[in-house]
Design an enzyme around this catalytic site. Structure first.
Site, PDB file in Angstrom:
ATOM      1  N   LYS A   1     -39.584  53.856 -89.916  1.00  0.00           N
ATOM      2  CA  LYS A   1     -41.130  53.874 -89.963  1.00  0.00           C
ATOM      3  C   LYS A   1     -41.659  52.807 -91.102  1.00  0.00           C
ATOM      4  O   LYS A   1     -42.390  53.235 -91.628  1.00  0.00           O
ATOM      5  CB  LYS A   1     -41.744  54.996 -89.881  1.00  0.00           C
ATOM      6  N   ARG A   2     -40.698  51.793 -91.509  1.00  0.00           N
ATOM      7  CA  ARG A   2     -41.218  50.819 -92.518  1.00  0.00           C
ATOM      8  C   ARG A   2     -42.525  50.120 -92.077  1.00  0.00           C
ATOM      9  O   ARG A   2     -42.818  50.057 -91.112  1.00  0.00           O
ATOM     10  CB  ARG A   2     -39.939  49.766 -92.773  1.00  0.00           C
TER      11      ARG A   2
END
Length: 273
Positions: free
Chosen positions: A96-97
């Protein structure tokens, strides 16, 4: 490496499966003598992989569960193990960058070079700039947060923009259109919102959907398939805790297989109905 969407399609067909097993290791929940021992993270996850690799279309390690225990090296070993025992099963790094520029370039290198992931989850809320660096890695998939399964997701994702479109609908439209170079993008849509799954599928009919929330989070597997699956629109239905912690005993791997097998069969039945 062949494109992620092709590897996903091959695994889905070969394994007759839409099930993804999420690898979220919590040492406090490990069985027997392994309980509380972070040095056993690789061993625990590898046992799950060995027990389920012929039942799944993907594995999804969540990086935080490894990094919190300084176990990134164990994650590297785990991905290498998956490549050996299940060479055709894609690995989705759940990270979930959500950053831009040179920082995003480094996150992409981490996901695709260090961990050799086939795909990575990303937050798209800094716009296309937060996605473009990952597109430089040929064949790798980018799966964007769209309509997540947590109740607080509605705080932002369900808000209406000018013109009446909801924010998650705008993300789906971009992922199906101008952002989707070479069919590289997928979307995360939670199983706890089947109506929103159907809406996202209508907007993005062929984009792969990663659907968490089945099992411990209470998502309805049958409703998920009915809302999201299309012959040319793949879904990746993730179950983590329900599989990993099906038993607290020495039979944990066998119990994980039983849960994975029953979940896969349920999903396939709904696909055929």
């Amino acid at each position: 490496m062949s494109p992620f969407i092709d590897r996903l399609a091959d695994a889905t067909a070969r394994q007759a499966s839409m099930l993804c097993v999420g690898l979220d290791p919590e040492p406090a929940r490990f069985p027997g003598a392994w309980k509380g021992d972070a040095a056993r993270i690789h061993d625990f996850c590898a046992a799950i992989v060995d027990a389920t690799h012929d039942l799944v279309c993907a594995f999804k390690p969540q990086i935080a569960y490894f990094a919190a225990h300084r176990a990134e090296d164990q994650l590297e070993r785990l991905v290498a193990h998956i490549r050996r025992v299940a060479p055709g099963v894609p690995v989705i790094l759940d990270a979930k960058r959500g950053d831009i520029g040179s920082t995003a370039e480094q996150y992409a290198r981490e996901a695709f070079e260090r961990y050799d992931a086939d795909a990575v989850t990303l937050s798209p809320y800094m716009g296309f700039d937060s996605i473009e660096p990952y597109l430089r890695w040929d064949g790798r998939g980018l799966i964007l947060l769209c309509r997540t399964s947590n109740p607080g997701g509605s705080d932002l994702q369900n808000q209406r923009l000018d013109g009446g479109e909801r924010l998650y609908e705008r993300v789906a439209r971009l992922a199906a259109g101008p952002w989707n170079r070479d069919r590289r993008l997928g979307l995360v849509v939670g199983a706890t919102f089947p109506e929103e799954i159907a809406r996202v599928r209508a907007i993005a009919p062929t984009v792969p959907l990663l659907i968490p929330g089945v099992g411990a989070q209470g998502g309805d597997a049958a409703a998920t398939v009915r809302a999201g699956w299309r012959p040319d629109g793949p879904i990746i239905v993730n179950s983590s805790r329900a599989v990993l912690y099906a038993s607290a005993g020495e039979d944990f791997a066998a119990a994980a297989r039983r849960v994975a097998e029953s979940t896969r069969e349920l999903l396939q039945r709904e696909r055929g109905s």
